[in-house]
Write an enzyme that holds these catalytic residues in place. Structure first.
Site, PDB file in Angstrom:
ATOM      1  N   HIS A 131      50.245  70.549  96.218  1.00 33.75           N
ATOM      2  CA  HIS A 131      51.237  69.888  95.432  1.00 33.75           C
ATOM      3  C   HIS A 131      52.205  69.037  96.023  1.00 33.75           C
ATOM      4  O   HIS A 131      52.658  68.003  95.659  1.00 33.75           O
ATOM      5  CB  HIS A 131      51.820  71.025  94.611  1.00 33.75           C
ATOM      6  CG  HIS A 131      50.817  71.512  93.645  1.00 33.75           C
ATOM      7  ND1 HIS A 131      49.802  71.239  92.871  1.00 33.75           N
ATOM      8  CD2 HIS A 131      50.574  73.048  93.270  1.00 33.75           C
ATOM      9  CE1 HIS A 131      48.904  72.127  91.995  1.00 33.75           C
ATOM     10  NE2 HIS A 131      49.585  73.123  92.388  1.00 33.75           N
TER      11      HIS A 131
ATOM     12  N   ASP B  75      44.108  65.282  89.955  1.00 31.16           N
ATOM     13  CA  ASP B  75      43.306  66.705  90.436  1.00 31.16           C
ATOM     14  C   ASP B  75      42.948  66.670  91.708  1.00 31.16           C
ATOM     15  O   ASP B  75      42.691  65.920  92.359  1.00 31.16           O
ATOM     16  CB  ASP B  75      42.209  66.709  89.340  1.00 31.16           C
ATOM     17  CG  ASP B  75      41.845  68.075  89.060  1.00 31.16           C
ATOM     18  OD1 ASP B  75      42.378  69.030  89.546  1.00 31.16           O
ATOM     19  OD2 ASP B  75      40.603  68.259  88.397  1.00 31.16           O
TER      20      ASP B  75
ATOM     21  N   LEU C 258      58.498  48.712  86.367  1.00 36.29           N
ATOM     22  CA  LEU C 258      57.362  49.292  85.984  1.00 36.29           C
ATOM     23  C   LEU C 258      57.954  50.499  85.124  1.00 36.29           C
ATOM     24  O   LEU C 258      58.947  50.851  85.286  1.00 36.29           O
ATOM     25  CB  LEU C 258      56.676  49.989  87.234  1.00 36.29           C
ATOM     26  CG  LEU C 258      55.676  50.800  86.951  1.00 36.29           C
ATOM     27  CD1 LEU C 258      54.229  50.353  86.634  1.00 36.29           C
ATOM     28  CD2 LEU C 258      55.467  51.945  88.199  1.00 36.29           C
TER      29      LEU C 258
HETATM   30  C1  FPP Z   1      46.237  69.349  89.715  1.00 37.29           C
HETATM   31  O1  FPP Z   1      45.367  69.896  90.897  1.00 37.29           O
HETATM   32  C2  FPP Z   1      47.293  69.139  89.620  1.00 37.29           C
HETATM   33  C3  FPP Z   1      48.268  69.587  88.870  1.00 37.29           C
HETATM   34  C4  FPP Z   1      48.287  70.478  87.924  1.00 37.29           C
HETATM   35  C5  FPP Z   1      49.719  69.110  88.890  1.00 37.29           C
HETATM   36  C6  FPP Z   1      49.903  67.758  89.485  1.00 37.29           C
HETATM   37  C7  FPP Z   1      51.017  67.522  90.617  1.00 37.29           C
HETATM   38  C8  FPP Z   1      51.291  66.839  91.490  1.00 37.29           C
HETATM   39  C9  FPP Z   1      50.223  65.683  91.586  1.00 37.29           C
HETATM   40  C10 FPP Z   1      52.515  66.879  92.292  1.00 37.29           C
HETATM   41  C11 FPP Z   1      53.703  66.978  91.695  1.00 37.29           C
HETATM   42  C12 FPP Z   1      54.108  66.065  90.819  1.00 37.29           C
HETATM   43  C13 FPP Z   1      55.305  65.453  91.066  1.00 37.29           C
HETATM   44  C14 FPP Z   1      55.706  64.074  90.077  1.00 37.29           C
HETATM   45  C15 FPP Z   1      56.523  65.902  91.501  1.00 37.29           C
HETATM   46  P1  FPP Z   1      44.899  71.385  90.792  1.00 37.29           P
HETATM   47  O2  FPP Z   1      45.788  72.281  91.453  1.00 37.29           O
HETATM   48  O3  FPP Z   1      44.265  71.669  89.580  1.00 37.29           O
HETATM   49  O4  FPP Z   1      44.046  71.157  92.035  1.00 37.29           O
HETATM   50  P2  FPP Z   1      42.448  71.968  92.158  1.00 37.29           P
HETATM   51  O5  FPP Z   1      41.460  71.318  90.833  1.00 37.29           O
HETATM   52  O6  FPP Z   1      41.747  71.525  93.450  1.00 37.29           O
HETATM   53  O7  FPP Z   1      42.793  73.512  91.990  1.00 37.29           O
END
Ligand code: FPP
Length: 224
Positions: free
Chosen positions: A29, A12, A124
């Site tokens: 992201h 997150d 893994l």
């Molecule tokens: C949460 O951050 C993250 C996500 C909803 C998506 C997770 C994706 C990634 C880590 C990158 C892509 C992954 C791969 C494997 C290609 P948020 O957007 O909710 O952050 P915030 O809470 O600060 O808004």
């Protein structure tokens, strides 16, 4: 000493990382995907860790703005295509969990391709949770069982997408909740909630968490 066999992470804070830098949320992201690669490589090199499960897209994430959802889909497709050599080089098996039927046929094809291409790898296991929700997983598992009576924990567990209990569950980004992630498998997981935003998460921080975990007395409801 405890062995950190299965590590699960709620990644997150990508959006906030980008906003703090006056960048678009999607840049967060993009950086987040880089961290996915480096943490996966670290876990693959560890003798103790045999499974890494990462929450990449939840059943609730479809509620985000259409453009962000589209970006995440493209990023995932690009990541899997680009990183296939990394999976193979590090002997990593890719095992997605979640209800993949919701994705476009092209993305499903990419996911299936990387899964097939890495199925012989016996290092893994990296699981990306994609269109994943623990409640959805449990309901699908239950519906997949033929005889709905006298179900044991073992039977239901074997019908889940992820069949392994979690040892360490980490959530970055400062919130202290599980957000429908691995509710069954994390029954006895050690929980680590940290303020670091996912794009800033480092191998050093993971090493610190692992060394704390090793010192915890895990009783699983019993007495020591
Ligand atoms: C949460 O951050 C993250 C996500 C909803 C998506 C997770 C994706 C990634 C880590 C990158 C892509 C992954 C791969 C494997 C290609 P948020 O957007 O909710 O952050 P915030 O809470 O600060 O808004």
């Amino acid at each position: 000493m405890n062995k950190p066999k299965h590590i699960a992470i709620i990644m997150d804070g990508n959006g906030r990382w980008a906003q703090k830098r006056n960048l678009k949320r999607v840049k967060g992201h993009e950086m987040g995907a880089e961290v996915v690669r480096s943490i996966t490589e670290f876990c693959a090199a560890s003798e103790e860790i045999n499974r890494l499960t990462l929450y990449a897209f939840s059943t609730e994430n479809w509620k985000r703005p259409r453009l962000e959802v589209e970006f995440l889909m493209k990023l995932l497709d690009k990541y899997l295509k680009k990183e296939l050599p990394t999976y193979l080089k590090n002997n990593i098996k890719f095992e997605p969990i979640g209800d993949l039927r919701a994705f476009s046929p092209n993305l499903q094809k990419t996911i299936e391709h990387v899964k097939e291409a890495t199925k012989h790898c016996d290092g893994l296991v990296q699981s990306l949770a994609l269109n994943y929700g623990a409640k959805n997983e449990i309901v699908r598992a239950f519906n997949a069982l033929k005889d709905k009576k006298n179900i044991t924990e073992e039977m239901l567990s074997n019908a889940l997408d992820c069949k392994e209990d979690v040892d360490i569950l980490i959530r970055t980004g400062g919130d202290k909740r599980l957000s429908n992630f691995l509710l069954w498998q994390a029954a006895y997981a050690e929980l680590f909630f940290i303020d670091t935003l996912w794009p800033d998460f480092s191998i050093k921080e993971l090493e610190k968490i692992i060394s704390k975990f090793k010192k915890i007395e895990r009783r699983f409801g019993g007495l020591k």
